[in-house]
Scaffold this motif. Structure first.
Motif, PDB file in Angstrom:
ATOM      1  N   TRP A 156       0.830  -1.198   0.000  1.00  0.00           N
ATOM      2  CA  TRP A 156       0.000   0.000   0.000  1.00  0.00           C
ATOM      3  C   TRP A 156       0.869   1.255   0.000  1.00  0.00           C
ATOM      4  CZ3 TRP A 156      -5.390   0.681   0.181  1.00  0.00           C
ATOM      5  CH2 TRP A 156      -6.135  -0.501   0.214  1.00  0.00           C
ATOM      6  N   ALA A 157       0.440   2.247  -0.783  1.00  0.00           N
ATOM      7  CA  ALA A 157       1.004   3.594  -0.732  1.00  0.00           C
ATOM      8  C   ALA A 157      -0.040   4.516  -0.107  1.00  0.00           C
ATOM      9  CB  ALA A 157       1.385   4.081  -2.116  1.00  0.00           C
ATOM     10  N   ILE A 158       0.429   5.589   0.519  1.00  0.00           N
ATOM     11  CA  ILE A 158      -0.462   6.478   1.259  1.00  0.00           C
ATOM     12  C   ILE A 158      -0.172   7.926   0.895  1.00  0.00           C
ATOM     13  CG2 ILE A 158      -0.964   7.369   3.585  1.00  0.00           C
ATOM     14  CD1 ILE A 158      -0.496   4.550   4.629  1.00  0.00           C
ATOM     15  N   VAL A 159      -1.240   8.726   0.742  1.00  0.00           N
ATOM     16  CA  VAL A 159      -1.089  10.156   0.499  1.00  0.00           C
ATOM     17  C   VAL A 159      -2.126  10.891   1.347  1.00  0.00           C
ATOM     18  CG1 VAL A 159      -2.543  10.040  -1.587  1.00  0.00           C
ATOM     19  CG2 VAL A 159      -0.993  11.995  -1.233  1.00  0.00           C
ATOM     20  N   TYR A 160      -1.686  11.976   1.979  1.00  0.00           N
ATOM     21  CA  TYR A 160      -2.587  12.688   2.889  1.00  0.00           C
ATOM     22  C   TYR A 160      -2.079  14.113   3.120  1.00  0.00           C
ATOM     23  CZ  TYR A 160       1.068  11.596   6.357  1.00  0.00           C
ATOM     24  OH  TYR A 160       2.269  11.477   7.031  1.00  0.00           O
ATOM     25  N   ALA A 209      -6.203  10.467   1.531  1.00  0.00           N
ATOM     26  CA  ALA A 209      -7.003  11.298   2.431  1.00  0.00           C
ATOM     27  C   ALA A 209      -7.044  12.762   1.974  1.00  0.00           C
ATOM     28  CB  ALA A 209      -6.457  11.215   3.852  1.00  0.00           C
ATOM     29  N   LEU A 210      -6.593  13.026   0.756  1.00  0.00           N
ATOM     30  CA  LEU A 210      -6.642  14.390   0.224  1.00  0.00           C
ATOM     31  C   LEU A 210      -8.094  14.799  -0.033  1.00  0.00           C
ATOM     32  CD1 LEU A 210      -3.792  14.100  -2.434  1.00  0.00           C
ATOM     33  CD2 LEU A 210      -3.608  15.176  -0.179  1.00  0.00           C
ATOM     34  N   PHE A 211      -8.342  16.107  -0.015  1.00  0.00           N
ATOM     35  CA  PHE A 211      -9.673  16.614  -0.334  1.00  0.00           C
ATOM     36  C   PHE A 211      -9.535  18.002  -0.953  1.00  0.00           C
ATOM     37  CE2 PHE A 211      -8.692  18.105   3.904  1.00  0.00           C
ATOM     38  CZ  PHE A 211      -9.215  19.380   3.966  1.00  0.00           C
ATOM     39  N   ALA A 212     -10.655  18.555  -1.397  1.00  0.00           N
ATOM     40  CA  ALA A 212     -10.730  19.903  -1.966  1.00  0.00           C
ATOM     41  C   ALA A 212      -9.773  20.038  -3.164  1.00  0.00           C
ATOM     42  CB  ALA A 212     -10.471  20.955  -0.887  1.00  0.00           C
ATOM     43  N   MET A 265     -10.782   8.678   1.437  1.00  0.00           N
ATOM     44  CA  MET A 265     -11.637   9.415   2.373  1.00  0.00           C
ATOM     45  C   MET A 265     -12.309  10.589   1.653  1.00  0.00           C
ATOM     46  SD  MET A 265     -11.036   8.382   5.758  1.00  0.00           S
ATOM     47  CE  MET A 265     -10.818   9.762   6.879  1.00  0.00           C
ATOM     48  N   LEU A 266     -13.581  10.802   1.887  1.00  0.00           N
ATOM     49  CA  LEU A 266     -14.319  12.020   1.517  1.00  0.00           C
ATOM     50  C   LEU A 266     -14.561  12.208   0.015  1.00  0.00           C
ATOM     51  CD1 LEU A 266     -12.486  14.609   3.846  1.00  0.00           C
ATOM     52  CD2 LEU A 266     -14.296  13.000   4.450  1.00  0.00           C
ATOM     53  N   VAL A 277     -12.801   6.526 -11.340  1.00  0.00           N
ATOM     54  CA  VAL A 277     -13.750   5.427 -11.529  1.00  0.00           C
ATOM     55  C   VAL A 277     -13.332   4.234 -10.669  1.00  0.00           C
ATOM     56  CG1 VAL A 277     -14.726   3.795 -13.193  1.00  0.00           C
ATOM     57  CG2 VAL A 277     -14.341   6.166 -13.860  1.00  0.00           C
ATOM     58  N   ASN A 278     -14.297   3.695  -9.946  1.00  0.00           N
ATOM     59  CA  ASN A 278     -14.131   2.467  -9.157  1.00  0.00           C
ATOM     60  C   ASN A 278     -13.286   2.630  -7.907  1.00  0.00           C
ATOM     61  OD1 ASN A 278     -15.265  -0.141  -9.192  1.00  0.00           O
ATOM     62  ND2 ASN A 278     -13.270  -1.029  -9.641  1.00  0.00           N
ATOM     63  N   TRP A 279     -13.099   3.855  -7.428  1.00  0.00           N
ATOM     64  CA  TRP A 279     -12.464   4.037  -6.128  1.00  0.00           C
ATOM     65  C   TRP A 279     -13.459   3.658  -5.036  1.00  0.00           C
ATOM     66  CZ3 TRP A 279      -9.294   9.200  -5.487  1.00  0.00           C
ATOM     67  CH2 TRP A 279      -8.279   9.244  -6.454  1.00  0.00           C
ATOM     68  N   ILE A 280     -12.958   3.153  -3.930  1.00  0.00           N
ATOM     69  CA  ILE A 280     -13.783   2.910  -2.744  1.00  0.00           C
ATOM     70  C   ILE A 280     -13.731   4.169  -1.897  1.00  0.00           C
ATOM     71  CG2 ILE A 280     -14.071   1.517  -0.670  1.00  0.00           C
ATOM     72  CD1 ILE A 280     -12.650  -0.774  -2.176  1.00  0.00           C
ATOM     73  N   VAL A 281     -14.888   4.770  -1.624  1.00  0.00           N
ATOM     74  CA  VAL A 281     -14.915   6.094  -1.002  1.00  0.00           C
ATOM     75  C   VAL A 281     -16.012   6.206   0.054  1.00  0.00           C
ATOM     76  CG1 VAL A 281     -14.045   7.193  -3.111  1.00  0.00           C
ATOM     77  CG2 VAL A 281     -16.521   7.002  -2.739  1.00  0.00           C
ATOM     78  N   THR A 282     -15.873   7.219   0.897  1.00  0.00           N
ATOM     79  CA  THR A 282     -16.999   7.699   1.691  1.00  0.00           C
ATOM     80  C   THR A 282     -17.546   8.944   0.991  1.00  0.00           C
ATOM     81  OG1 THR A 282     -15.608   9.129   3.080  1.00  0.00           O
ATOM     82  CG2 THR A 282     -16.023   6.884   3.860  1.00  0.00           C
ATOM     83  N   GLY A 283     -18.836   9.211   1.169  1.00  0.00           N
ATOM     84  CA  GLY A 283     -19.414  10.363   0.496  1.00  0.00           C
ATOM     85  C   GLY A 283     -20.872  10.562   0.841  1.00  0.00           C
TER      86      GLY A 283
END
Length: 392
Positions: A158-162, A219-222, A246-247, A263-269
């Motif tokens: 796994w790679a992580i970005v936030y 976990a990036l947003f906006a 996330m988000l 497309v096809n990401w697992i997300v909350t929303g």
């Protein structure tokens, strides 16, 4: 004496008619995508409450201030609202760091504060206090809603970005811990943590690609999310890789991407367009009539926050902060997505999360195959909460 009696009677009547003044603090200039719909949400709730006669025989009045996304400014405007505007309680907050600053202010000033949006776990755990409650699911809760799906992927690398501040840091810490528990052989092969609002999307994307991960947790947003998605699409970062995010399913962040949406990401929303309950349809129809627009997740949060305050005031029978804090303990509130409870043990509401996959329809990003995960199922055991949270 008659004249004095008349004056006292008039004064008492005027006091009885004076509104309950509520202070609202948020980062409207810094985070308009979420907070403009959020303001619409609480304004709609305010209109409905006052049209129904208000609370405790009085109308509600909300006095809003902008904190520029800065913790110092959050405290400054909170003091202005309390000392100069004579508000009886506070609500709002968006970023985790401003939310923590307001929670600390509430504790010191002994004034009730409903954190509408800040997601940091510390708000209800390490930094929790008698006067602070939170509406939105915490970072831990949102991560917990995603980890079950992440573990099902059975991806090892796994790679992580936030974003490198409180929300991003706690999101990643929870994701690593919970995924390791569910899948002990998992490896974290790359980690990128750009400053909030200052992502170098090209460099971040290349660093993640060089690590050759099987999957990515984001976990990036906006605006940071938009830049990352566009650069990742251009460089093929997401091809053949699962992404858990996330988000990203929130319309505030998905809609601006239009046909470039992942497309096809697992997300909350918040798939407002596909929720068919009577309560939610009523909310959407009223929102459309008032604003000639569709609701975003911020709209739901703003509406539910002020409805929670109205319910708390009614239960408390007073604007006294101690009585209001006691009333919120175990308080049940009906929202457009179902009834929630403000937990006595940590002051966290049981508002849940929609979890699904992303897709594109008619040139616009949507959530598909989603389910609603009840927030009550995403909590730590009470014994662990007790260890983390100081006594009120």
């Amino acid at each position: 004496m008659c004249a004095l009696g008349a004056v006292l009677t008039f004064s008492a009547a005027a006091q009885a008619q004076s509104p309950i003044r509520i202070g609202e603090i948020n980062s409207y200039k810094a985070q308009p995508a979420f907070l403009e719909p959020y303001r619409n949400g609480w304004e709609m709730a305010l209109g409905e409450i006052n049209a129904g006669g208000g609370v405790l025989g009085k109308k509600l009045e909300v006095i809003a201030r902008d904190d520029n996304g800065n913790p110092g400014d959050s405290v400054r405007v909170a003091e202005e609202l309390v000392a100069r505007e004579r508000v009886s309680l506070l609500f709002g907050g968006f970023l985790s760091n401003t939310g923590l600053a307001l929670a600390d202010y509430a504790k010191r000033r002994k004034i009730f504060f409903l954190a509408a949006e800040p997601l940091t776990d510390k708000l209800v755990w390490e930094n929790g206090n008698k006067y602070t409650y939170r509406l939105r699911p915490s970072t831990y809760m949102l991560v917990a809603s995603l980890v079950k799906e992440a573990a099902r992927l059975k991806k090892k690398r796994w790679a992580i970005v936030y974003p490198n501040y409180e929300y991003g840091q706690t999101s990643v810490a929870s994701f690593k811990k919970l995924l390791k528990e569910a899948q002990p052989d998992v490896e974290f092969v790359a980690e990128q943590a750009p400053p909030l609002g200052k992502i170098d999307a090209g460099a971040v994307t290349q660093a993640l690609a060089d690590a050759k991960p099987d999957a990515i947790f984001n976990a990036l947003f906006a605006a940071d999310l938009g830049k990352f998605v566009r650069e990742g699409n251009t460089r093929g970062l997401f091809e053949g890789r699962e992404v858990v995010s996330m988000l990203t399913g929130e319309p505030e962040y998905l809609d601006p991407l239009k046909g470039e949406a992942p497309v096809n990401w697992i997300v909350t929303g918040y798939p407002w367009y596909a929720l068919t309950t009577t309560e939610h349809k009523k909310f959407v129809d009223a929102y459309r009539r008032k604003f000639n627009d569709y609701p975003r997740n911020g709209s739901l949060v703003g509406y539910s926050a002020l409805m929670s305050i109205a319910a708390g005031l009614k239960k408390a029978g007073s604007v006294d902060s101690d009585k209001l804090a006691a009333a919120f303990s175990g308080l049940k509130v009906d929202t457009p997505v179902g009834q929630i409870t403000y937990r006595a043990q940590d002051h966290q509401s049981t508002l849940g999360a929609f979890v699904g996959r992303t897709g594109v329809k008619d040139g616009k990003g949507i959530m598909t195959s989603f389910t609603y995960v009840d927030g009550a199922t995403l909590q730590l055991p009470d014994a662990e909460v007790k260890k983390l949270r100081p006594a009120d």
